[in-house]
Design an enzyme around this catalytic site. Structure first.
Site, PDB file in Angstrom:
ATOM      1  N   ASP A 118      -0.587  52.540 -11.236  1.00  0.00           N
ATOM      2  CA  ASP A 118      -0.531  53.967 -11.438  1.00  0.00           C
ATOM      3  C   ASP A 118       0.727  54.177 -12.282  1.00  0.00           C
ATOM      4  O   ASP A 118       1.635  53.365 -12.246  1.00  0.00           O
ATOM      5  CB  ASP A 118      -0.392  54.632 -10.064  1.00  0.00           C
ATOM      6  CG  ASP A 118      -0.289  56.121 -10.154  1.00  0.00           C
ATOM      7  OD1 ASP A 118      -1.068  56.695 -10.924  1.00  0.00           O
ATOM      8  OD2 ASP A 118       0.557  56.693  -9.458  1.00  0.00           O
ATOM      9  N   ASP A 124       2.083  54.813  -5.885  1.00  0.00           N
ATOM     10  CA  ASP A 124       3.189  55.286  -5.055  1.00  0.00           C
ATOM     11  C   ASP A 124       2.682  55.953  -3.784  1.00  0.00           C
ATOM     12  O   ASP A 124       3.451  56.479  -2.998  1.00  0.00           O
ATOM     13  CB  ASP A 124       4.103  56.225  -5.843  1.00  0.00           C
ATOM     14  CG  ASP A 124       3.344  57.424  -6.381  1.00  0.00           C
ATOM     15  OD1 ASP A 124       2.121  57.502  -6.165  1.00  0.00           O
ATOM     16  OD2 ASP A 124       3.973  58.282  -7.026  1.00  0.00           O
ATOM     17  N   ASP A 142      -3.196  58.458  -4.118  1.00  0.00           N
ATOM     18  CA  ASP A 142      -3.788  57.198  -4.571  1.00  0.00           C
ATOM     19  C   ASP A 142      -4.633  56.520  -3.500  1.00  0.00           C
ATOM     20  O   ASP A 142      -5.206  55.460  -3.746  1.00  0.00           O
ATOM     21  CB  ASP A 142      -2.690  56.176  -4.935  1.00  0.00           C
ATOM     22  CG  ASP A 142      -1.921  56.606  -6.153  1.00  0.00           C
ATOM     23  OD1 ASP A 142      -2.510  57.291  -6.995  1.00  0.00           O
ATOM     24  OD2 ASP A 142      -0.738  56.238  -6.254  1.00  0.00           O
TER      25      ASP A 142
END
Ligand code: ADP
Ligand code: MG
Length: 629
Positions: free
Chosen positions: A328, A524, A528
């Site tokens: 990401d 993080d 996600d």
């Protein structure tokens, strides 16, 4: 050394000395037998007892029974052949116990190093007493929002925010990072850190059970329960192996003599019985059974000392096979701390536009939101913010002082029907568009910087066998391409909604040539979770402070440093290499000895010596997993 280990060591030494002394005592017959039984029982009584209990509980096929049968058999044989050679049986027990002792010492050692980690658990929290002096209480009883005192030398017991005082915190136990972290008023104090210099007053933001320290401990305790493929392989192996070995031993004791008898020759029952017994002693797969779980256990412990928490040995194994790493962008490869670089309003002035945006973002935890709040900190100005709605991967809408405001990317502007005017100045910057009541009001250009170690981390990953790196982001493609170029990431895909990220990862999973080429996703932890769970192994960054990360991921990197990712992969590979070395080494030596034993080329002495030797080496090798870096 624990008392039990001391006692066992003493037993071993006494029995060894006695046996050696008996070698020089010229007695025969019943007295000789009685004398040898002293060291035999001294060193072997517990094995005999366990073997007997095993039979009683109808689970007899363990190594104790193998040892008991083999040694009693050897003694019976010595009686039957009137050779008086009892030393062999004693030696077998002796070596077996040396191996056992060694193993318990090794396990104790790795448990201790894990419990050193457990040492992050605080025993108490200090409340401020009426006279200003600290009053110790159970951390479990401290309510959220209480102000606690943390004195120099004490652990921060509960997550919170510093309300007064300044100090440095030693985070080594959590992150493996040796440089202390400075904190002052307003900073977060993470539980498990040790306060080094000044007195801190901390307002707790969580309950003890929800604090970082509790989560980490829970995780470590659960980790050893999840077995890897290699460990499962061993238990399947044992289910086939033990009966096969016992069957072969029986066959070895019966078939050759019967064959000889049928052929009209002397059957030699004693010889074949002895070979069958030797075969049984050799067959005991202690080295495998012990060293493999120990390797994983030590590997998990070693990784956590470096600030990499792996939720089970299965993930340690998966991590070692990672070929593709998907990142990401925001907060993972970049700092996620945006600075406002330009403000381009349409109608209002710059300050008003920023003010509006900061208000819309007031309650969001997204990195963009906290950055905007930092850029416009004046919160208590009486404006009302209602009906806040976060549109994942797009932005936020809210009602500010009665008007419908929206802050986000072009996709969000489309949703609210505002016509975007593209920014000519900042073509590859992150741009936040602002609309009020469907009318375009301008945009704010914000910029994020890559983390200092990101490029190095990508290179290090490549160095340990990762062949493909991919970056996924909800940000604009131009930004994605620029960051990827800067870091040396192979591919970058921008303008993705969270569900698009899942689709991308699925496409990557389908496109690989073999299941064994594992895919890791690193994020993080903020929005996600779906991708983290879809990947073969989900890795979350920066668990210090973020619960989402600890919950959703399989592997948790305690601090924000992407280099830890390479550390994690490297440790897992080395650990798996050690496990495989042990498997082949142990099985190889075992098969060789079994063959020699069946042919009568290896006696019981050699057998037991080989077994203990293999076990000691395998255990020493396994212990190395704890010191991998
Ligand atoms: P990333 O994939 O880089 O982690 P996200 O999926 O969280 O990014 O967000 C993607 C894009 O959506 C951002 O670049 C931004 O344009 C917009 N966005 C997301 N959250 C917010 C927010 N709280 N405020 C404004 N814009 C946002
Ligand atoms: Mg993100």
């Amino acid at each position: 050394m624990e008392p039990k280990q001391k006692k066992n060591l003493a037993r071993i030494l006494i029995a060894a000395a006695l046996t050696a002394a008996l070698h020089f005592v010229p007695v025969t017959g019943a007295p000789r037998f009685a004398l040898y039984m002293i060291p035999y029982l001294t060193v072997g009584y517990d094995v005999l007892r366990k073997a007997f209990e095993g039979i009683k509980n109808r689970q007899p096929l363990d190594e104790c029974l193998l040892m008991a049968v083999a040694t009693i058999g050897a003694i019976a044989l010595a009686l039957y052949q009137k050779s008086g050679d009892y030393a062999e049986a004693v030696a077998v027990m002796l070596f077996y116990q040396i191996g056992e002792w060694f193993q318990s010492y090794a396990v104790g050692k790795s448990r201790r190093s894990i419990s050193e980690l457990m040492d992050i658990a605080p025993d108490y929290a200090n409340l401020e007493g009426e006279d200003g002096r600290p009053v110790r209480v159970d951390p479990d009883e401290v309510e959220v929002g209480t102000v606690i005192l943390v004195q120099p030398g004490e652990k921060v017991p509960i997550d919170g925010v510093v309300v007064s005082g300044a100090s440095s915190l030693d985070t080594a136990a959590l992150t493996g990072e040796s440089a202390p972290r400075d904190v002052a008023e307003g900073d977060e104090a993470v539980s498990g850190c040790i306060n080094l210099t000044g007195v801190l007053r901390v307002r707790t933001t969580k309950e003890f059970g929800e604090s970082t320290v509790s989560k980490v401990l829970e995780l470590i305790e659960d980790a050893s329960a999840r077995k890897s493929h290699s460990e499962n392989f061993i238990s399947k192996f044992a289910r086939v192996y033990t009966p096969a070995v016992v069957g072969s031993a029986l066959a070895l004791a019966l078939l050759p003599p019967l064959g000889l008898l049928l052929a009209g020759r002397a059957p030699g029952w004693g010889t074949w019985l002895y070979r069958a017994l030797t075969f049984l002693v050799i067959s005991c797969p202690c080295a495998l059974v012990i060293s493999i779980p120990l390797s994983f256990f030590a590997g998990l412990g070693g990784a956590s000392r470096q600030g990499v928490l792996i939720k089970g040995s299965n993930y340690l194994e998966t991590l070692s096979e990672v070929k593709t790493v998907v990142f990401d962008k925001t907060g993972t490869l970049t700092k996620g701390v945006f600075e406002v670089t330009a403000i381009h309003p349409e109608h209002m002035d710059e300050r008003q536009l920023l003010h509006l945006a900061a208000h819309v973002e007031r309650y969001s935890t997204h990195p963009i939101a906290s950055s905007l709040r930092a850029a416009y900190p004046d919160e208590a100005d009486g404006c009302s913010v209602e009906d806040v709605e976060e549109v994942a991967g797009c932005g936020i809408t809210a009602r500010v002082n009665g008007s419908a405001a929206a802050v986000g990317n072009e996709r969000l502007m489309e949703r609210v029907g505002a016509r975007v005017r593209a920014c000519e100045l900042h073509r590859d910057g992150t741009i936040l568009h602002v609309a009020v009541n469907g009318e375009y009001e301008g945009h704010i250009v914000i910029s994020d910087v890559v983390k200092p170690h990101s490029a190095q981390a990508i290179a290090a990953l490549r160095g340990c066998g990762v062949t493909r790196t991919v970056m996924l982001t909800g940000d604009r493609q131009a930004v994605a391409a620029r960051v990827a170029g800067e870091l040396g990431v192979d591919e970058a895909h921008g303008e993705l909604l969270p569900q698009d990220k899942v689709a991308r990862v699925e496409r990557l999973l389908d496109g690989r040539s073999s299941e064994r080429e594992r895919l890791a996703f690193v994020g993080d932890g903020i929005n996600d979770a779906p991708v983290l769970s879809r990947a073969d192994v989900g890795i979350a960054m920066g668990a210090m402070g973020s619960d989402a990360a600890i919950e959703a991921a399989d592997v948790v990197l305690m601090d924000d440093d992407p280099l830890k990712l390479a550390t994690a992969v490297r440790i897992s590979r080395k650990c798996l290499r050690i496990v495989k070395e042990n498997i082949w080494f142990a099985i190889g030596i075992k098969l060789a000895c079994l063959a020699l034993g069946a042919l009568g080329l290896a006696g019981m002495w050699l057998a037991i010596f080989a077994d203990v030797g293999v076990m000691v080496l395998a255990v020493l090798n396994a212990i190395r997993c704890m010191y991998l870096r």
